[in-house]
Enzyme design. Structure first.
Site, PDB file in Angstrom:
ATOM      1  N   ALA A 108       7.994  -0.085   8.523  1.00  0.00           N
ATOM      2  CA  ALA A 108       8.227   1.309   8.907  1.00  0.00           C
ATOM      3  C   ALA A 108       9.724   1.535   9.105  1.00  0.00           C
ATOM      4  CB  ALA A 108       7.485   1.603  10.210  1.00  0.00           C
ATOM      5  N   GLY A 149       5.187  -2.936   8.670  1.00  0.00           N
ATOM      6  CA  GLY A 149       4.396  -1.982   7.887  1.00  0.00           C
ATOM      7  C   GLY A 149       4.315  -2.382   6.420  1.00  0.00           C
ATOM      8  N   GLU A 152       1.605  -4.764   6.328  1.00  0.00           N
ATOM      9  CA  GLU A 152       0.362  -4.027   6.606  1.00  0.00           C
ATOM     10  C   GLU A 152      -0.100  -3.261   5.367  1.00  0.00           C
ATOM     11  OE1 GLU A 152       2.212  -2.308  10.178  1.00  0.00           O
ATOM     12  OE2 GLU A 152       0.392  -2.869  11.252  1.00  0.00           O
TER      13      GLU A 152
HETATM   14  N1  3HC Z   1      13.791   0.504   9.199  1.00  0.00           N
HETATM   15  C1  3HC Z   1      14.986   1.122   9.083  1.00  0.00           C
HETATM   16  N2  3HC Z   1      16.080   0.517   8.590  1.00  0.00           N
HETATM   17  C2  3HC Z   1      15.970  -0.762   8.229  1.00  0.00           C
HETATM   18  C3  3HC Z   1      14.766  -1.470   8.333  1.00  0.00           C
HETATM   19  C4  3HC Z   1      13.632  -0.784   8.839  1.00  0.00           C
HETATM   20  N3  3HC Z   1      12.432  -1.366   8.952  1.00  0.00           N
HETATM   21  N4  3HC Z   1      14.960  -2.732   7.899  1.00  0.00           N
HETATM   22  C5  3HC Z   1      16.254  -2.790   7.526  1.00  0.00           C
HETATM   23  N5  3HC Z   1      16.862  -1.617   7.713  1.00  0.00           N
HETATM   24  C6  3HC Z   1      18.248  -1.232   7.378  1.00  0.00           C
HETATM   25  C7  3HC Z   1      19.262  -2.028   8.171  1.00  0.00           C
HETATM   26  O1  3HC Z   1      19.545  -1.379   9.391  1.00  0.00           O
HETATM   27  C8  3HC Z   1      20.437  -2.035   7.226  1.00  0.00           C
HETATM   28  O2  3HC Z   1      21.067  -0.782   7.321  1.00  0.00           O
HETATM   29  P1  3HC Z   1      22.667  -0.686   7.203  1.00  0.00           P
HETATM   30  O3  3HC Z   1      23.011  -1.262   5.875  1.00  0.00           O
HETATM   31  O4  3HC Z   1      22.939   0.747   7.355  1.00  0.00           O
HETATM   32  O5  3HC Z   1      23.206  -1.524   8.328  1.00  0.00           O
HETATM   33  C9  3HC Z   1      19.795  -2.107   5.850  1.00  0.00           C
HETATM   34  O6  3HC Z   1      18.459  -1.640   6.026  1.00  0.00           O
HETATM   35  C10 3HC Z   1      19.737  -3.501   5.272  1.00  0.00           C
HETATM   36  O7  3HC Z   1      19.151  -4.351   6.240  1.00  0.00           O
HETATM   37  P2  3HC Z   1      19.662  -5.838   6.455  1.00  0.00           P
HETATM   38  O8  3HC Z   1      21.150  -5.846   6.513  1.00  0.00           O
HETATM   39  O9  3HC Z   1      18.925  -6.395   7.602  1.00  0.00           O
HETATM   40  O10 3HC Z   1      19.203  -6.498   5.085  1.00  0.00           O
HETATM   41  P3  3HC Z   1      18.719  -7.975   4.813  1.00  0.00           P
HETATM   42  O11 3HC Z   1      18.517  -8.051   3.354  1.00  0.00           O
HETATM   43  O12 3HC Z   1      19.651  -8.956   5.452  1.00  0.00           O
HETATM   44  O13 3HC Z   1      17.319  -8.135   5.561  1.00  0.00           O
HETATM   45  C11 3HC Z   1      15.086  -7.477   6.178  1.00  0.00           C
HETATM   46  C12 3HC Z   1      16.216  -7.375   5.133  1.00  0.00           C
HETATM   47  C13 3HC Z   1      14.610  -8.928   6.255  1.00  0.00           C
HETATM   48  C14 3HC Z   1      13.982  -6.573   5.770  1.00  0.00           C
HETATM   49  C15 3HC Z   1      15.654  -7.082   7.573  1.00  0.00           C
HETATM   50  O14 3HC Z   1      16.337  -5.856   7.429  1.00  0.00           O
HETATM   51  C16 3HC Z   1      14.609  -6.894   8.622  1.00  0.00           C
HETATM   52  O15 3HC Z   1      14.216  -7.850   9.238  1.00  0.00           O
HETATM   53  N6  3HC Z   1      14.183  -5.643   8.840  1.00  0.00           N
HETATM   54  C17 3HC Z   1      13.264  -5.283   9.899  1.00  0.00           C
HETATM   55  C18 3HC Z   1      11.881  -5.786   9.642  1.00  0.00           C
HETATM   56  C19 3HC Z   1      10.961  -5.282  10.718  1.00  0.00           C
HETATM   57  O16 3HC Z   1      11.153  -5.530  11.888  1.00  0.00           O
HETATM   58  N7  3HC Z   1       9.943  -4.543  10.311  1.00  0.00           N
HETATM   59  C20 3HC Z   1       9.046  -3.919  11.210  1.00  0.00           C
HETATM   60  C21 3HC Z   1       9.399  -2.489  11.329  1.00  0.00           C
HETATM   61  S1  3HC Z   1       8.411  -1.653  12.522  1.00  0.00           S
HETATM   62  C22 3HC Z   1       6.935  -1.404  11.723  1.00  0.00           C
HETATM   63  O17 3HC Z   1       6.794  -1.732  10.583  1.00  0.00           O
HETATM   64  C23 3HC Z   1       5.913  -0.699  12.531  1.00  0.00           C
HETATM   65  C24 3HC Z   1       4.608  -0.664  11.864  1.00  0.00           C
HETATM   66  O18 3HC Z   1       3.797  -1.701  12.322  1.00  0.00           O
HETATM   67  C25 3HC Z   1       3.899   0.629  12.113  1.00  0.00           C
END
Ligand code: 3HC
Ligand code: NAI
Length: 750
Positions: A108, A149, A152
């Protein structure tokens, strides 16, 4: 994809209605012969958030929102439109959901959680319920990381094919929430309660092979042309009349689940998750998956998700997620500028820090030359490194072969002449300005032009050290934390003359050695130690005013700190703090109560754990209250005309934390730190500040800067000369309060 086999839908890609309007507009421009503007608009359409193509009986729905395909409102709307298009197309018999990015999907869009957008229709949970109900098989083509997500989404599909390097995980717990789009209900139905509970509460992803063994993946592709393989797989499923599947038909298999599983599991994570709100809700959600049919289980999951998402903890942990990414952005610097090549590193001093720093580089495959002043010190240092690796190997953290390879990368030397070919040197000798100056003079004489010269000083002036060389532009501070091979934080001290490419090079190098870098300007103690000083000052002054060390420490650990201040200083060494204060004595002469207890303990040779006595008495692994310290504080208080009294935990927290926040405001205003979130990273990664509070500055924003300011003013007036000396509100704090702003709104220079 073989374009020859595409059907007429090939570039009928505009999925959202906004994009559809753009397409119409583009077509009209085409009709009016606007040759120059048309390509721009086609570009916009081709970068629509979702691409849709049909190949034979297979619709390919491609997530096209790099870099991470965050499932924001637009992408969800695009997915739904694509899905409906495929559902209505009688020729389509199956759908493949793929990604045009390097990874499958990062979940998400976290930035939507502080607005209604995250829950705007189509919301993710309902979208996935729709997908799961599809009469045509959905196949997730997982080309890389699928998190939150994103994972999911794959669980709501009927079949999953992945590349060998794919990873699947539910890291929501690290953001203070739980998987809220069916993850807590579908995963246990697919892999069982034990594995699901472990994955959901740890947030740690699993690799493709393990996912295959768990039945989470149906197939691992060879990877030669992944999309073609996924489409071929979809065709094979169509040909074999493979059924659609829904988790609603499954219940969680509890046949092997011990009756006390959840009770034991809670116990096993209690220490790690103390103070965190989300992990317990994650467990409750899995319990609901066992007890309830899917529909009700999803409702329960949603209720628990809503409980989590509005907590200060969720905001704090999401703040840290973005803080981590912001820290590498330096105002005015192009992160893509050419950087210096770092292949070989020299380290001066093989003591506590030098050894750990050497291990960081060896672990990253970078050659190290470790220089000591005497043979026996070098031998001690090299032996300590070997012992550290042996402990890791015994714990199964690395193999004998990896250990041998790492050790082979570290070579000891007693001669500066051996440093002629290194690309970077990190000095970690005694914290003494004269010794450091002499080391840098020698480095200037032997190191090749362009070599980066770094100091690991904790408090000293990096400009003064740089001035010993004829190349101050190559000098920088690299402040590692102890134990240096373990602690994530790396404070990068940008000196006045440090060249831009040196700064960018060390930022990139920090990533290579798996550190969290935060840039600080020059000042006594940089960001971390400078702010830790008023925190410690108040903690020990509270002992002088009548709180026992154990009361102070308990209030702080109840707040969430990993350790209370009195225990920390006993561990770090009361003598170390004593010498650090030497650098600021002239500023403190007016306050005889300043760290007086620490000075007394130091003068008595009670340096803390290493001497068996400090604020506490240490007997084996036990830490006992020391009546002599209580007596000493009472006697000293009398001498200084301080009336001892009952002190509340609230006062302990406010005085210790607010005084560091006040210092943080000064640091921001002086431009020592670029943004308040950098300060938060320093404290959560280097000092044990509770992650679920997001760091001191985020905590202040959450409490309200007006409340912080009011409390500071209260202590200023209530605490006599101590209050007057130390509780002076930082001008920036007053300014932000007057403007109704928070620290988050402030960037250096704004
Ligand atoms: N939402 C919004 N922005 C996100 C994001 C997300 N889920 N994941 C990454 N981004 C953004 C980062 O802030 C970054 O932005 P910036 O360039 O402006 O700083 C850009 O995307 C690139 O991210 P990374 O620098 O972290 O890129 P990497 O390639 O190093 O890593 C990744 C990619 C492994 C996907 C890492 O970004 C990550 O771990 N993301 C979060 C994963 C996460 O926690 N997901 C759960 C989200 S909550 C959810 O899904 C709720 C659901 O259950 C309903
Ligand atoms: P240490 O006393 O364990 O090690 C210093 C080493 O430097 C000794 O082995 C000594 O023999 C060697 N040395 C002294 N002069 C030398 C010279 N001229 N040439 C080569 N080697 C020389 O000290 P520690 O704790 O490793 O600290 C080193 C630096 O790191 C200090 O500046 C300290 O402030 C800083 N630091 C220390 C932290 C800690 O927790 N110990 C944390 C962060 C920074």
């Amino acid at each position: 994809m073989n374009t020859n086999t595409l059907s007429i839908h090939t570039v009928n890609t505009a999925i959202t209605s906004y994009d559809f309007k753009l397409l119409c507009f583009a077509a009209s421009l085409w009709a009016f012969d606007y040759p120059f503007r048309f390509p721009d608009i086609v570009d916009r359409i081709m970068t629509a958030l979702v691409k849709y193509e049909v190949q034979g009986p297979v619709a390919v729905i491609t997530l096209n929102s790099p870099p991470v395909n965050g499932l924001g409102n637009g992408l969800r709307a695009g997915l739904l439109e694509a899905y409906e298009t495929a559902t209505q197309d009688k020729a389509v018999k199956a759908m493949v959901i793929a990604s045009s990015a390097k990874l499958f999907c990062g979940g998400a869009d976290i930035s939507e959680f502080d607005s209604d957008k995250a829950f705007a229709k189509p919301d993710l949970p309902s979208l996935l319920v729709t997908f799961e109900a599809s009469q045509k098989p959905l196949i997730a083509a997982i080309n890389g990381v699928a998190l939150g997500g994103g994972m999911e989404l794959t669980l709501a599909c009927d079949y999953r094919i992945a590349l060998p390097q794919a990873k699947l995980g539910l890291p929501e717990v690290n953001l203070g929430i739980l998987p809220g789009a069916g993850g807590t209900q579908r995963l246990p139905r697919l892999v069982g309660a034990q594995k699901a509970t472990q994955m959901i509460t740890s947030g740690v992803p699993i690799g493709a092979q393990e996912a295959l063994e768990l039945g989470l993946l149906d197939k691992i592709a060879t990877g030669n042309n992944f999309l073609e393989e996924a489409i071929a797989y979809a065709n094979a499923l169509i040909e074999s009349n493979a059924p659609v599947k829904t988790c609603a038909d499954l219940s969680v298999d509890t046949s092997d689940l011990p009756s006390d599983f959840f009770a034991e599991f809670r116990k096993s994570i209690a220490r790690r998750t103390k103070g965190f709100f989300a992990p317990e809700r994650c467990i409750q959600a899995v319990e609901a998956a066992i007890a309830l049919p899917l529909k009700e289980g999803l409702e329960k999951e949603n209720q628990l998700f809503q409980e989590c998402v509005v907590t200060p903890q969720a905001r704090a942990q999401q703040h840290l997620f973005f803080a981590q990414r912001a820290a590498g952005r330096i105002p005015g610097l192009d992160p893509k500028m050419a950087i210096r090549d770092i292949k070989k590193v020299g380290i001066i001093g093989a003591g506590t820090m030098g050894g750990g720093i050497a291990m960081n580089f060896a672990n990253a495959g970078i050659e190290v030359k470790l220089l000591e002043i005497k043979g026996d010190a070098l031998e001690r240092g090299l032996n300590a490194i070997k012992k550290n690796y042996e402990i890791s190997a015994k714990r199964g953290k690395l193999t004998q072969a990896q250990m041998d390879a790492n050790l082979a990368l570290i070579q000891g030397t007693l001669s500066y002449d051996d440093l002629g070919d290194v690309d970077m040197v990190i000095e970690a000798v005694f914290e003494n300005i004269d010794i450091k100056k002499s080391v840098f003079k020698q480095l200037d004489a032997v190191c090749k032009p362009g070599a980066i010269l770094a100091t690991n000083t904790s408090y000293l002036d990096v400009d003064e050290i740089a001035a010993q060389t004829k190349r101050p532009e190559d000098v920088i501070g690299l402040h590692f934390f102890s134990p240096a091979n373990v602690m994530k934080l790396l404070e990068i001290v940008r000196a006045t003359k440090t060249a831009d490419d040196v700064l960018v090079t060390v930022l990139k190098t920090a990533q290579r050695i798996k550190k969290t870098p935060v840039v600080s300007g020059i000042c006594w103690g940089f960001i971390g130690n400078r702010m830790f000083e008023p925190y410690g000052r108040e903690a020990t002054r509270l002992v002088l005013e009548g709180a026992a060390p154990a009361q102070v420490d308990k209030a702080l650990t109840d707040f969430g700190w990993a350790m209370g201040f009195c225990s920390v200083i006993d561990l770090a060494g009361i003598d170390v703090g004593f010498f650090a204060r030497e650098g600021i004595r002239d500023q403190l002469a007016h306050d005889p109560s300043y760290q007086v207890l620490c000075d007394q303990l130091n003068n008595m040779g009670r340096f803390g754990q290493k001497t068996g006595r400090g604020f506490y008495i240490y007997e084996g692994r036990d830490r006992l209250e020391d009546p002599e310290v209580i007596e000493m504080s009472s006697k000293t208080a009398q001498e200084l005309n301080i009336t001892q009294r009952e002190i509340s935990d609230k006062e302990i927290i406010e005085r210790t934390i607010y005084s560091m926040i006040n210092e943080g405001a000064k640091i921001l205003e002086e431009g020592v730190s670029y943004r308040s979130s950098d300060i938060d990273l320093v404290f959560t990664n280097g000092y044990g500040f509770p992650v679920h509070k997001g760091g001191p500055m985020q905590y202040a924003d959450e409490v309200g800067l007006d409340n912080v300011l009011a409390a500071i003013k209260k202590y200023q007036s209530e605490l006599g000369s101590h209050g007057d000396n130390w509780f002076k509100p930082a001008p920036l704090l007053e300014k932000l309060v007057a403007e109704g702003k928070s620290f988050k709104d402030y960037q250096t220079g704004s």
